[in-house]
Design an enzyme around this catalytic site. Structure first.
Site, short mmCIF file in Angstrom:
data_model
loop_
_atom_site.label_atom_id
_atom_site.label_comp_id
_atom_site.label_asym_id
_atom_site.label_seq_id
_atom_site.Cartn_x
_atom_site.Cartn_y
_atom_site.Cartn_z
CB SER A 113 -64.32 5.75 -2.39
OG SER A 113 -64.78 4.91 -1.38
CG HIS A 114 -66.11 1.90 -3.66
ND1 HIS A 114 -66.53 3.15 -3.23
CD2 HIS A 114 -66.95 1.54 -4.65
CE1 HIS A 114 -67.59 3.50 -3.94
NE2 HIS A 114 -67.87 2.54 -4.80
CE LYS A 126 -64.83 12.82 0.93
NZ LYS A 126 -65.84 12.16 1.69
CG ASP A 278 -63.13 2.20 1.27
OD1 ASP A 278 -62.59 2.43 2.36
OD2 ASP A 278 -63.81 3.06 0.66
CG ASP A 280 -61.88 6.64 0.94
OD1 ASP A 280 -62.37 5.51 0.81
OD2 ASP A 280 -62.57 7.66 1.10
CG ASP A 282 -64.84 6.06 3.38
OD1 ASP A 282 -64.60 5.02 2.73
OD2 ASP A 282 -65.30 7.09 2.86
NE ARG A 283 -67.71 2.38 0.12
CZ ARG A 283 -68.57 2.08 -0.83
NH1 ARG A 283 -68.76 0.84 -1.18
NH2 ARG A 283 -69.24 3.03 -1.45
CD GLU A 364 -74.09 6.00 3.75
OE1 GLU A 364 -74.87 6.43 2.89
OE2 GLU A 364 -72.88 6.19 3.73
CE LYS A 377 -68.42 5.06 3.36
NZ LYS A 377 -68.68 6.23 2.53
C1 G16 Z 1 -69.95 7.12 -0.95
C2 G16 Z 1 -70.52 7.92 0.17
C3 G16 Z 1 -71.41 7.03 1.01
C4 G16 Z 1 -72.48 6.39 0.14
C5 G16 Z 1 -71.85 5.71 -1.03
C6 G16 Z 1 -72.96 5.30 -1.97
O1 G16 Z 1 -69.15 6.12 -0.43
O2 G16 Z 1 -69.47 8.42 0.98
O3 G16 Z 1 -71.94 7.79 2.03
O4 G16 Z 1 -73.20 5.45 0.84
O5 G16 Z 1 -71.00 6.60 -1.70
O6 G16 Z 1 -72.48 5.01 -3.18
P1 G16 Z 1 -73.45 4.86 -4.42
O7 G16 Z 1 -74.00 6.23 -4.73
O8 G16 Z 1 -72.54 4.30 -5.46
O9 G16 Z 1 -74.50 3.89 -3.99
P2 G16 Z 1 -67.60 6.08 -0.75
O10 G16 Z 1 -67.06 5.01 0.15
O11 G16 Z 1 -67.55 5.74 -2.22
O12 G16 Z 1 -67.10 7.46 -0.45
#
Ligand code: G16
Length: 544
Positions: A113-114, A126, A278, A280, A282-283, A364, A377
């Site tokens: 992800s980010h 995942k 981000d 991937d 989704d953000r 979120e 997302k």
């Molecule tokens: C992931 C989940 C999100 C969640 C985030 C929280 O985001 O897909 O639903 O809100 O983690 O991250 P943390 O546990 O670090 O607060 P992503 O974009 O990293 O897949």
């Protein structure tokens, strides 16, 4: 097809976090590490025989090699069809859509992800289930348990697959389909939003925009949709070529890491609209000219205006937010008489509610918003939603937000992150908070009187599953709130997140700077958790 069984030894650290298994690339490159995890994922499924699996990732370092390994393990485990994005690329929301569209058994999404990418940075994987969403906790717990005892995995003796050419290849009983990663997703977006209106507004320059793809997966998606299909000026998408190391950047769309975009949007020549996504895809981060929209406000505004969008014109069935997300969307739900759900952090908790049509929109604070169109997302979806609203309402981003605050009041909000905190110290902070919470109710701290203090636990209203220890929350009589949580996506030490919010109904005070408006609560949070005192830090690593 010749299938080999390879002897292996288990690892004890393959516990998926908030969203899959995320580790340093070097950890994934250990002997049999990826193979063990993928075999554990398949072993915990009912039966892979004759099923379809979707496969793709955000293009980060190790993506291509991992895909070739996974193809061989999937073939050996009996999958009969693998649908793979060209060059191994699929954004997370596009992967979710492709699973749903093809009624696949599930998908493996390769992304951290980010988190940064590169040989010394992060990789992740995942599993998403047949509804297109992240696997639920009982399944990821089973995978972790299995990974601790696994002793062998299966590998098909087949050559590496050409990932660059769009084609259908048949290898004995296995069909491998290399697909264009963008076209299905672009079609889906055209079925949700008013593309004619968007074309008129973007190609005429009535709305000017800059989208920062941060050298990550959304580059090809944004260029195709925003520039080629909707006619935004060439060059509206910046940093649009996906790179294995994201150009050395941190592909997290906030004002700190999307620096180029932030500088432009807070300058005299800012376009109407700015956005970033981000690693991937989704953000999303939404910015107007000299105006930042918090993700919590964004969710509330999308919910309040949803009927202006073709796909949601008949209204919403309900909305949901993660627990640390501000209560702004609750106010919209209450005004529109809609059910509103509060779930733990992690998109997987929205899946059951979306499947049961209890909610249409969810989001979120961590820069994530989405709807029932997929089960992840979706960054570009949020961007198109905002563009559609701006075009329809003929207002600027700032005007839309200010009008919303006037109507519903403003939930002033901020998140303070302390990254890479020593795990022992972080656990100590949470032990201390756990002991402190039961003593707080009824106590006053200046103008703030504690009305509840607890550790959030969630019971899924559809399947009855319980998720406990999902963050500490302290609520005050005046509606203000603070939440303490440990991140489930970091890979170094512990990341402590403090979420703070205060409701401001008085429109004359809506222009306040969030940090100033929240100063007292921020001090109170430090008094409760003592993170600065215990770590010696003077300030958070990131403030959003
Ligand atoms: C992931 C989940 C999100 C969640 C985030 C929280 O985001 O897909 O639903 O809100 O983690 O991250 P943390 O546990 O670090 O607060 P992503 O974009 O990293 O897949």
């Amino acid at each position: 097809m010749k299938i080999e069984t390879i002897d292996s030894t288990p690892y004890n650290d393959q516990k998926p976090g908030t969203s899959g298994l995320r580790k340093k690339v070097k950890v994934f490159q250990q002997r049999h590490y990826l193979e063990n995890f993928v075999q554990s994922v398949f072993d915990c499924l009912d039966d892979c025989n004759g099923k379809t699996l979707v496969l793709g990732g955000d293009g980060r370092y190790f993506n291509r090699q991992a895909i070739q390994i996974i193809i061989k393990i999937a073939a050996a485990n009996g999958f009969s069809c693998l649908i793979i994005g060209q060059s191994g690329l699929l954004s997370t929301p596009a992967a979710s859509h492709i699973i749903r569209k093809n009624q696949a058994y599930g998908g493996l999404i390769l992304s951290a992800s980010h988190n940064p990418g590169g040989a010394d940075e992060d990789f992740g994987i995942k599993y998403n289930i047949s509804n297109g969403g992240p696997a639920p906790e009982n399944y990821t717990d089973a995978v972790f348990k299995h990974s601790q005892t696994i002793t062998q995995y299966k590998l098909a003796d087949i050559p590496d697959v050409d990932l660059e050419t769009i084609a259908d290849v048949q290898l004995e009983n296995l069909q491998i389909r290399i697909i264009d990663p963008v076209s299905d997703y672009a079609e889906l977006m055209a079925s949700i939003f008013d593309f004619e209106l968007l074309k008129n507004s973007l190609s005429s320059g009535k709305i000017s925009l800059v989208f920062d793809a941060m050298h990550a997966i959304t580059g090809p998606y944004a260029k195709r949709i925003l520039e080629d299909i909707l006619g935004a000026k060439a060059g509206s998408v910046i940093n649009g070529t996906p790179l294995e190391d994201f150009g050395g950047g941190h592909p997290d769309p906030n004002l700190v890491y999307a620096k180029e975009l932030a500088e432009l949007m807070f300058s005299d020549h800012a376009p109407t609209f700015g956005a970033a996504s981000d690693g991937d895809g989704d953000r999303n981060m939404i910015v107007g000219a000299n105006f930042f929209v918090t993700p919590s406000d964004s969710l509330a505004i999308l919910a309040a205006n949803a009927t202006l969008i073709p796909a949601y014109k008949n209204g919403l069935s309900g909305v949901a937010r993660s627990m640390p997300t501000s209560q702004a969307v609750d106010r919209v739900a209450s005004a529109l008489n809609l059910p509103c759900f509060e779930t733990p952090t992690g998109w997987k908790f929205f899946g059951n509610l979306l499947d049961a049509d209890k909610i249409t929109l969810c989001g979120e604070e961590s820069f994530g918003t989405g709807s029932n169109h997929v089960r992840e997302k979706d960054g570009l979806w949020a961007v198109l939603f905002w563009l559609n609203l701006i075009a329809k309402k003929e207002q600027s981003v700032a005007e839309i937000v200010q009008e919303h605050w006037q109507k519903f009041g403003r939930d002033i909000y901020s998140r303070h992150d302390y990254d890479a905190v020593d795990s022992t110290i972080a656990n100590g902070i949470f032990d201390h908070l756990r002991a402190l919470l039961p003593t707080l109710e009824g106590q006053s701290f200046g103008e703030y009187t504690v009305s509840y203090a607890d550790e959030f636990s969630y019971t899924d209203s559809i399947d009855g599953s319980v998720s406990s220890q999902q963050g500490m929350r302290i609520g005050f009589a005046n509606g203000s709130r603070m939440v303490f949580r440990l991140s489930g996506t970091g890979t170094v030490g512990a990341t402590l997140r403090i979420y703070i919010e205060r409701f401001e109904p008085d429109a004359s005070k809506h222009g306040q700077d969030a940090q100033q408006a929240l100063a007292q609560l921020i001090e109170l949070a430090e008094q409760f958790c003592q993170v600065k005192q215990l770590t010696g830090r003077v300030a958070p690593t990131v403030i959003t």
